[in-house]
Design an enzyme around this catalytic site. Sequence first.
Site, PDB file in Angstrom:
ATOM      1  N   CYS A 113      65.256 -26.886 -22.051  1.00  0.00           N
ATOM      2  CA  CYS A 113      66.676 -26.613 -21.765  1.00  0.00           C
ATOM      3  C   CYS A 113      66.855 -25.406 -20.846  1.00  0.00           C
ATOM      4  O   CYS A 113      67.874 -25.285 -20.169  1.00  0.00           O
ATOM      5  CB  CYS A 113      67.436 -26.387 -23.065  1.00  0.00           C
ATOM      6  N   HIS A 258      74.243 -23.937 -20.882  1.00  0.00           N
ATOM      7  CA  HIS A 258      73.529 -25.176 -21.208  1.00  0.00           C
ATOM      8  C   HIS A 258      74.335 -25.907 -22.276  1.00  0.00           C
ATOM      9  O   HIS A 258      74.807 -25.304 -23.239  1.00  0.00           O
ATOM     10  CB  HIS A 258      72.134 -24.826 -21.718  1.00  0.00           C
ATOM     11  N   ASN A 288      73.332 -33.667 -24.563  1.00  0.00           N
ATOM     12  CA  ASN A 288      72.413 -32.620 -24.106  1.00  0.00           C
ATOM     13  C   ASN A 288      71.411 -33.237 -23.129  1.00  0.00           C
ATOM     14  O   ASN A 288      70.552 -34.020 -23.534  1.00  0.00           O
ATOM     15  CB  ASN A 288      71.692 -32.029 -25.327  1.00  0.00           C
TER      16      ASN A 288
END
Length: 331
Positions: A113, A258, A288
């Site tokens: 991430c 993020h 995500n």
Amino acid sequence: MPRTAFLSTGFHVPSRLVTNDDLAQMMDTSDEWIVQRSGIKTRYWVDKGDTGVGLARVASEKAIAKAGLEAKDIDCIIYCTCTPDHFEPGNGVFLQRELGLTDIPAVDVRNQCSGFIYGLSIADAWIRVGQYKRILLVGAEVHSRGLDKTTRGRDTAVLFGDGAGAAVLGPISEDGRGVLSTHIFADGRYAEKLWVDGPGLAHDPFVSVSMLEQGVHRPVMEGREVFKFASTKMPESVAIALKSNRLSPTDVTLLVPHQANLRIIEMVQKAAGLRDDQVYINIQKYGNTTAASIPIALDEALAEGRLRTGDVLVLTAFGSGFTWGSAAIRW
Ligand code: UT7
């Protein structure tokens, strides 16, 4: 010394829209649970024939065209992904080939991430010293094929989506514009809190039927631990970005975090002391997308006119590793 500017951005997601109700057909979950715990309503998954590099190519072509450039103008590729098409070589060279390029470096960044911020940090250093002038920075992921789409894997399967985002970066010597700072961090003590154990060369044999039966090739996560760290490390990294540039929360035009979980983003916003209009959120649409989430969100924010010349943009991310970081940019 010049700074690093975002010359353009672009993104691409596959065409298959997957709703929470679709997931409830595959596993014991519900739209209510997913929305309440994560804020995610839909995500996009690849179809047969799609690849991560294929998604990355479309996002890259959009970014290159928006910069008024051609692929041949790119002098370095930095490709961030934790879901590569193959074990070896990395996706960077495949993207290079798809773009018809040779003889430029293709770097693969494996920081999940936080990949896009890690990649930005590397690109920024190279651009400031003049090593490269047109860096294509890509974050792209295909999670859907790796997820355990049964009830066993529901805590992770409902969160992740596929997609690609790209940026073309180059030097700028104008009015203090460009990347002001990047700060990147890691703590390997938590490596197994969110990971894919195998196949891997730590295993002998590195892949076996029994490993596959155990499901070690699926991502597993201790969600609460990840949540706890993400909601402290992301605001910490925002504070570091602001402090090192003598900025205060009111100076921030936009935070593009993020997109891991709406509840995490809300905690980051609160801890960083930012208003709703200072934080960009699109997790409801894409889930995500790991290394792709920041460039996808940034491209959408730009399309909505959320950033103007001279504005302060802050990026922050947290993910598997654990890894985390931030960047401050004067747009
Ligand atoms: O970029 C970093 C990537 N990862 C993350 O950011 C994830 C961070 N963690 C999280 O976002 C949250 O921990 C989750 C959304 C993954 C889970 O939320 P939670 O509030 O921490 O739930 P939990 O794991 O404590 O589970 C609560 C319950 C459990 O049932 P019991 O034991 O209370 O009966 C789970 O089995 O929810 C159950 N559960 C589900 N129920 C319906 C877990 N996943 C699901 C699901 N649908 N998909």
